[in-house]
Scaffold this motif. Structure first.
Motif, short mmCIF file in Angstrom:
data_model
loop_
_atom_site.label_atom_id
_atom_site.label_comp_id
_atom_site.label_asym_id
_atom_site.label_seq_id
_atom_site.Cartn_x
_atom_site.Cartn_y
_atom_site.Cartn_z
N LEU A 236 0.83 -1.20 0.00
CA LEU A 236 0.00 0.00 0.00
C LEU A 236 0.87 1.25 0.00
CD1 LEU A 236 -2.93 -0.80 2.48
CD2 LEU A 236 -2.87 -1.04 0.00
N GLY A 237 0.34 2.32 -0.58
CA GLY A 237 1.09 3.57 -0.63
C GLY A 237 0.24 4.79 -0.38
N GLY A 238 -0.87 4.62 0.33
CA GLY A 238 -1.77 5.75 0.53
C GLY A 238 -1.18 6.88 1.34
N THR A 239 -0.45 6.54 2.39
CA THR A 239 0.12 7.59 3.23
C THR A 239 1.27 8.30 2.52
OG1 THR A 239 -0.56 6.55 5.29
CG2 THR A 239 1.33 8.02 5.41
N GLY A 240 2.11 7.53 1.83
CA GLY A 240 3.17 8.17 1.06
C GLY A 240 2.62 9.10 -0.01
N LEU A 241 1.54 8.68 -0.67
CA LEU A 241 0.88 9.52 -1.67
C LEU A 241 0.39 10.81 -1.05
CD1 LEU A 241 -0.45 9.90 -4.50
CD2 LEU A 241 -2.41 8.60 -3.59
N ALA A 242 -0.28 10.71 0.10
CA ALA A 242 -0.81 11.90 0.77
C ALA A 242 0.31 12.84 1.21
CB ALA A 242 -1.65 11.48 1.96
N ARG A 243 1.39 12.28 1.69
CA ARG A 243 2.50 13.12 2.17
C ARG A 243 3.16 13.88 1.02
NH1 ARG A 243 5.32 8.79 6.36
NH2 ARG A 243 3.86 9.12 8.11
N GLU A 244 3.43 13.17 -0.08
CA GLU A 244 4.07 13.84 -1.22
C GLU A 244 3.16 14.92 -1.80
OE1 GLU A 244 7.14 13.55 -2.44
OE2 GLU A 244 7.58 12.18 -0.79
N ALA A 245 1.87 14.62 -1.93
CA ALA A 245 0.94 15.62 -2.44
C ALA A 245 0.85 16.81 -1.49
CB ALA A 245 -0.45 14.99 -2.62
N GLY A 246 0.86 16.54 -0.18
CA GLY A 246 0.78 17.62 0.79
C GLY A 246 2.00 18.54 0.76
N ARG A 247 3.16 17.97 0.53
CA ARG A 247 4.37 18.79 0.44
C ARG A 247 4.31 19.74 -0.76
NH1 ARG A 247 9.15 14.81 0.04
NH2 ARG A 247 10.44 16.68 0.28
N ILE A 248 3.83 19.23 -1.88
CA ILE A 248 3.71 20.09 -3.06
C ILE A 248 2.65 21.16 -2.84
CG2 ILE A 248 3.17 20.12 -5.52
CD1 ILE A 248 4.22 17.22 -5.64
N ALA A 249 1.53 20.77 -2.23
CA ALA A 249 0.48 21.76 -1.95
C ALA A 249 1.00 22.87 -1.04
CB ALA A 249 -0.72 21.06 -1.30
N ALA A 250 1.78 22.50 -0.02
CA ALA A 250 2.33 23.51 0.89
C ALA A 250 3.25 24.47 0.16
CB ALA A 250 3.07 22.82 2.04
N ALA A 251 4.07 23.93 -0.76
CA ALA A 251 4.97 24.79 -1.53
C ALA A 251 4.17 25.75 -2.42
CB ALA A 251 5.92 23.94 -2.37
N LEU A 252 3.15 25.24 -3.08
CA LEU A 252 2.34 26.10 -3.95
C LEU A 252 1.62 27.18 -3.15
CD1 LEU A 252 0.79 23.46 -6.39
CD2 LEU A 252 2.59 25.12 -6.92
N GLU A 253 1.05 26.80 -2.01
CA GLU A 253 0.31 27.77 -1.21
C GLU A 253 1.22 28.83 -0.62
OE1 GLU A 253 -1.74 25.22 1.46
OE2 GLU A 253 -3.24 24.61 -0.03
N ALA A 254 2.52 28.49 -0.47
CA ALA A 254 3.49 29.47 0.01
C ALA A 254 4.10 30.29 -1.12
CB ALA A 254 4.61 28.76 0.79
N GLY A 255 3.65 30.05 -2.34
CA GLY A 255 4.19 30.78 -3.49
C GLY A 255 5.54 30.29 -3.96
N ARG A 256 5.94 29.10 -3.53
CA ARG A 256 7.26 28.56 -3.88
C ARG A 256 7.11 27.58 -5.05
NH1 ARG A 256 9.92 26.09 1.28
NH2 ARG A 256 11.75 26.16 -0.07
N THR A 257 6.87 28.14 -6.22
CA THR A 257 6.62 27.31 -7.39
C THR A 257 7.83 26.47 -7.78
OG1 THR A 257 5.06 28.97 -8.20
CG2 THR A 257 5.79 27.32 -9.78
N GLU A 258 9.02 27.03 -7.65
CA GLU A 258 10.22 26.27 -7.99
C GLU A 258 10.38 25.07 -7.07
OE1 GLU A 258 12.31 26.31 -10.46
OE2 GLU A 258 11.15 27.91 -11.41
N ARG A 259 10.06 25.26 -5.80
CA ARG A 259 10.11 24.14 -4.86
C ARG A 259 9.10 23.07 -5.25
NH1 ARG A 259 12.58 20.63 -1.58
NH2 ARG A 259 11.33 20.05 0.24
N ALA A 260 7.91 23.49 -5.65
CA ALA A 260 6.89 22.53 -6.09
C ALA A 260 7.34 21.78 -7.32
CB ALA A 260 5.57 23.26 -6.36
N ARG A 261 8.01 22.48 -8.26
CA ARG A 261 8.53 21.81 -9.45
C ARG A 261 9.56 20.75 -9.06
NH1 ARG A 261 8.90 27.22 -11.91
NH2 ARG A 261 7.12 27.47 -13.32
N ALA A 262 10.41 21.07 -8.10
CA ALA A 262 11.44 20.12 -7.67
C ALA A 262 10.84 18.89 -7.00
CB ALA A 262 12.41 20.82 -6.72
#
Length: 323
Positions: free
Chosen positions: A93-119
């Protein structure tokens, strides 16, 4: 008192382990399988369908056999069988890993850190991130959450209910092979064909169940069913299109469109055209929907396995009583 189903109990325990701890941090068996499969690819690669079919069989076959052997050895002892099922369920199973990775990208986008989200995006999906703006990154994440809810959670639970440990191991092996060689790059167009078709077949029941549960658990059931019915068939993937369309309709967003993989540009159909463009805040909504779908899938698959086991035991006892 009815005897609990060791497979159903093991699936529930493994699901809880993933929910609490996420993926094993070291020595992940799926990563080990991937390394072995990559080494075998280097040995067997030929630009032919037959070579790819042999490769898929030599990778997936031993995974199924190992799972069947493990279950056979624990078959007569309910507790070891439940614990073995729990360990394999947690692994695949990979549900928690999926949620964590998506959450990290969402946090970067909401903070205006688009380059971080791209990485961070390549850790979640295989798209080329450099040409993507914030909204396109958010759309890629929502699509990946939808697809991986089926691949990393629901599909595995379905095959666990059907085939126990062998079903769990086989499904994860096939899905991993598809991620490695199932795309349409020049190297893998022929060699990866068998792995891709095998993954399509294995993923079919889980994708339909994921779409149905997303419609039931989402905020817009009619919208999810409408998008599924009208748009899913236009997607190039018979399984990804189903779950992405259902998630799009359930969340009221518009998915699909132009994307880039490995330098190749693809123009995919729009899913749920009446919806609005995806925003960073929709990533969290998609993750929450994914979590609800996973819990419902666990209840349904483990419950079905337990009920089937009870019926089998009852029929066996009745047959013995008639002798």
């Amino acid at each position: 008192m009815p005897t609990p189903s060791p497979v159903a109990c093991g699936m529930a325990l493994g699901f809880c382990a993933d929910l609490i701890a996420g993926d094993p941090r070291r020595g992940h068996p799926v990563a080990g399988f991937g390394r072995a499969a990559a080494a075998l690819e280097r040995l067997l690669w030929r630009d032919r369908h037959t070579a790819g079919a042999l490769y898929a069989a030599l990778c997936a076959g031993p995974a199924v056999a190992a799972g069947a052997l493990l279950e056979h050895r624990a078959a007569t002892a309910p507790l070891p069988r439940a614990l073995a099922t729990a360990a394999v369920t947690w692994t695949v199973l990979g549900g928690t890993g999926l949620a964590r990775e998506a959450g990290r990208i969402a946090a970067a986008l909401e903070a205006g850190r688009t380059e971080r989200a791209r990485a961070l995006l390549p850790g979640l999906c295989g798209r080329d991130p450099q040409a993507l703006d914030a909204d396109a990154i958010a759309r890629a994440v929502v699509e990946s959450v939808a697809e991986n809810t089926s691949d990393a959670v629901v599909g595995a639970l379905v095959w666990g209910a059907v085939g126990g440990i062998a079903g769990l191991a086989g499904f994860r092996a096939v899905n991993t092979l598809d991620a490695m060689v199932g795309h349409r790059s020049p190297r893998h167009r022929r060699f990866g064909w068998a792995a891709a078709r095998l993954d399509d077949a294995a993923g079919l029941p889980g994708a339909r169940l994921t779409a149905l549960l997303a419609a039931l658990a989402g905020p817009d059931t009619p919208g999810a069913l409408r998008a599924w019915g009208t748009d899913a068939r236009r997607h190039p993937s018979p399984n990804a299109g189903v779950v992405e369309a259902a998630f799009a309709g359930a969340l009221g967003v518009r998915l699909g469109g132009t994307l880039s993989y490995g330098g190749r540009t693809e123009h995919r159909p729009v899913l749920n055209a009446p919806g609005r463009a995806v925003a960073a805040a929709d990533i969290g909504r998609a993750v929450r929907l994914s979590r609800r779908v996973g819990l419902l899938a666990l209840a349904l698959t483990a419950g079905t396995r337990a009920a089937a086991g009870a019926l089998t035991r009852r029929a066996t006892a009745a047959a013995g009583g008639r002798r």
